[in-house]
Design an enzyme around this catalytic site. Structure first.
Site, PDB file in Angstrom:
ATOM      1  N   GLN A   1      15.516   2.343  31.905  1.00  0.00           N
ATOM      2  CA  GLN A   1      15.877   3.196  33.046  1.00  0.00           C
ATOM      3  C   GLN A   1      16.171   2.354  34.286  1.00  0.00           C
ATOM      4  O   GLN A   1      17.129   2.635  35.025  1.00  0.00           O
ATOM      5  CB  GLN A   1      14.739   4.181  33.339  1.00  0.00           C
TER       6      GLN A   1
ATOM      7  N   GLU B   1       0.211  -0.020  10.809  1.00  0.00           N
ATOM      8  CA  GLU B   1      -1.214  -0.281  11.053  1.00  0.00           C
ATOM      9  C   GLU B   1      -1.942   1.005  11.454  1.00  0.00           C
ATOM     10  O   GLU B   1      -2.931   0.979  12.182  1.00  0.00           O
ATOM     11  CB  GLU B   1      -1.409  -1.352  12.135  1.00  0.00           C
TER      12      GLU B   1
ATOM     13  N   LEU C   1       0.825  -1.207   0.000  1.00  0.00           N
ATOM     14  CA  LEU C   1       0.000   0.000   0.000  1.00  0.00           C
ATOM     15  C   LEU C   1       0.865   1.266   0.000  1.00  0.00           C
ATOM     16  O   LEU C   1       0.723   2.116  -0.861  1.00  0.00           O
ATOM     17  CB  LEU C   1      -0.925   0.011   1.220  1.00  0.00           C
ATOM     18  N   THR C   2       1.778   1.386   0.949  1.00  0.00           N
ATOM     19  CA  THR C   2       2.566   2.598   1.125  1.00  0.00           C
ATOM     20  C   THR C   2       3.417   2.903  -0.111  1.00  0.00           C
ATOM     21  O   THR C   2       3.975   2.000  -0.734  1.00  0.00           O
ATOM     22  CB  THR C   2       3.473   2.454   2.362  1.00  0.00           C
ATOM     23  N   GLU C   3       3.518   4.181  -0.425  1.00  0.00           N
ATOM     24  CA  GLU C   3       4.314   4.646  -1.558  1.00  0.00           C
ATOM     25  C   GLU C   3       5.254   5.756  -1.090  1.00  0.00           C
ATOM     26  O   GLU C   3       5.118   6.250   0.048  1.00  0.00           O
ATOM     27  CB  GLU C   3       3.403   5.160  -2.670  1.00  0.00           C
TER      28      GLU C   3
ATOM     29  N   GLY D   1       1.443   7.536   2.643  1.00  0.00           N
ATOM     30  CA  GLY D   1       1.547   6.703   3.834  1.00  0.00           C
ATOM     31  C   GLY D   1       0.216   6.663   4.540  1.00  0.00           C
ATOM     32  O   GLY D   1      -0.659   5.867   4.216  1.00  0.00           O
TER      33      GLY D   1
ATOM     34  N   GLY E   1      19.481   0.950  34.218  1.00  0.00           N
ATOM     35  CA  GLY E   1      20.574   1.922  34.296  1.00  0.00           C
ATOM     36  C   GLY E   1      21.474   1.823  33.072  1.00  0.00           C
ATOM     37  O   GLY E   1      21.011   1.614  31.959  1.00  0.00           O
ATOM     38  N   GLY E   2      22.783   1.952  33.281  1.00  0.00           N
ATOM     39  CA  GLY E   2      23.736   1.874  32.181  1.00  0.00           C
ATOM     40  C   GLY E   2      23.653   0.559  31.430  1.00  0.00           C
ATOM     41  O   GLY E   2      23.879   0.506  30.213  1.00  0.00           O
TER      42      GLY E   2
ATOM     43  N   ARG F   1      19.875  -6.961  41.291  1.00  0.00           N
ATOM     44  CA  ARG F   1      20.894  -5.914  41.392  1.00  0.00           C
ATOM     45  C   ARG F   1      20.728  -5.118  42.687  1.00  0.00           C
ATOM     46  O   ARG F   1      19.606  -4.783  43.075  1.00  0.00           O
ATOM     47  CB  ARG F   1      20.753  -4.968  40.185  1.00  0.00           C
TER      48      ARG F   1
END
Length: 384
Positions: A337, A364, A124-126, A130, A340-341, A269
């Protein structure tokens, strides 16, 4: 509507074990190689996952919307790329045929879609089309017993290995809106069809998209879905309720997986002398995520049951898609989050999921399209 609880429980147990034992352990491999292993695809075929929503008379499992949503919850607990390979066979690639196809079209394509022998793809998308799906520019010009198709489709999921495209093309150039668009079933080996290079995406490695280019591609008139011109946009709209509910359920499943990952990390942790899960700010993020995932699951189940009862659920389906797609993004952000790192490192799955889930707010129907649909339906209902 659940038809046989015992049979459904057996299916859900089988799919759940398949996800945990076969798919989750291969996630990193798929992400690194950008490819789903052939043996995994074969196992999916043997489990009937390519024909979840295809009617039993055509070789599928013929699940109701509620049953399909429950399966989608399970499939959401692993990388979305696994679901993507079979998604079009169960969704927009097959539902248009099921709803509007001729008997001949159903007999030709649905049994092979159900087994996974062929992969369907929705074109569909061109490049310039969109969300405004009614502005399709790809043309299909009648020439005797054939149509000559010209145009380019963009970001087409599963295009690199599709066997058949459900193609939206304009058959009436005088009609600039949706009424001039028709739907076709175009075999991928049709002369005049070529593929662009695979797109390099933000996430969902293992799921592939690319351009599909039509240059004087000739298809028989029998390829027109339902044998009627000008029905393509209507066909696409018909299948959206089911597709949006399915994607919403997958979003819920992914959110639940992310919550599991975040909770496990938080209970293992330690920071400041105690487990992360004992810190109130971490608890708040976990609790918010749990509450939102539960709300999403409840919304999907309610809408699915209404659809199975024959009620109109356009508004509810868009509500589910809007909420669940946005919700899983928030849950993914919190999961990173909480890590953490470590959440920024690809060693942990939350980093990959954080990128993967961004797509849910786009396909969709974007979140903004869902807002428009909901608001318009509200205004219509007020006037009725």
């Amino acid at each position: 509507m659940i038809r046989d609880q015992e049979t459904l429980n057996s299916l859900l147990d089988t799919v759940g074990r398949f996800v945990r034992e076969r798919l989750v352990p291969r996630e990193q491999e798929v992400a690194e190689n950008d490819r789903i292993p052939d043996e995994i695809v074969q196992e999916m075929k043997e489990l009937g996952l390519f024909g979840l929503s295809i009617p039993e008379e055509h070789g599928g499992l013929g699940l109701t919307m509620e049953e399909e949503a429950l399966v989608a919850f399970e499939l959401g607990h692993t990388s979305p790329a696994f679901r993507s390979i079979m998604g079009t066979n169960n969704g927009i690639g097959s539902q248009g045929i099921i709803m509007d196809g001729t008997d001949e079209q159903k007999e030709r394509y649905l049994p092979r879609m159900a087994t996974g022998e062929i992969i369907g793809s929705f074109a569909l998308t061109e490049p310039d089309v969109g969300s405004d799906a009614g502005s399709v520019k790809t043309s299909a010009v009648r020439d005797g017993d054939e149509y000559i198709i010209n145009g380019t489709k963009r970001y087409i999921t599963n295009a690199p290995y599709a066997s058949v495209f459900t193609l939206m093309a304009r058959t009436n150039p005088e009609e600039k809106g949706a009424a001039g668009v028709s739907a076709f079933l175009v075999d991928a080996n049709t002369p005049g069809i070529s593929l662009g290079k695979p797109d390099k995406k933000m996430g969902q490695s293992g799921s592939h998209t690319c351009d599909v280019i039509f240059e004087d591609a000739r298809v028989p008139a029998s390829a027109l879905i339902g044998g009627k011109e000008g029905q393509g946009f209507k066909t696409a709209m018909k299948v959206l309720d089911r597709g949006r509910l399915h994607i919403s359920a997958v979003c819920v499943g992914v959110a639940e997986r992310l919550i599991d990952e975040a909770l496990r990390f938080a209970t293992e942790r330690k920071q400041f002398g105690k487990h992360l899960s004992e810190h109130q700010l971490i608890q708040a993020m976990l609790a918010d995520s749990k509450a939102e995932a539960f709300a999403g699951r409840s919304m999907v189940m309610e809408a699915a049951r209404k659809k199975d009862n024959g009620e109109r659920v356009s508004t509810e389906a868009s509500c589910c898609k809007l909420f669940c797609a946005e919700m899983v993004g928030r849950v993914a952000d919190r999961a990173v989050q909480i890590h953490g790192g470590a959440g920024y490192i690809s060693e942990y799955p939350v980093e990959r999921f954080y990128r993967d889930v961004r797509l849910f707010r786009l396909y969709e129907g974007t979140s903004q399209i869902q807002q428009i649909v909901i608001a318009r339906n509200m205004a219509k209902e007020l006037q009725e």
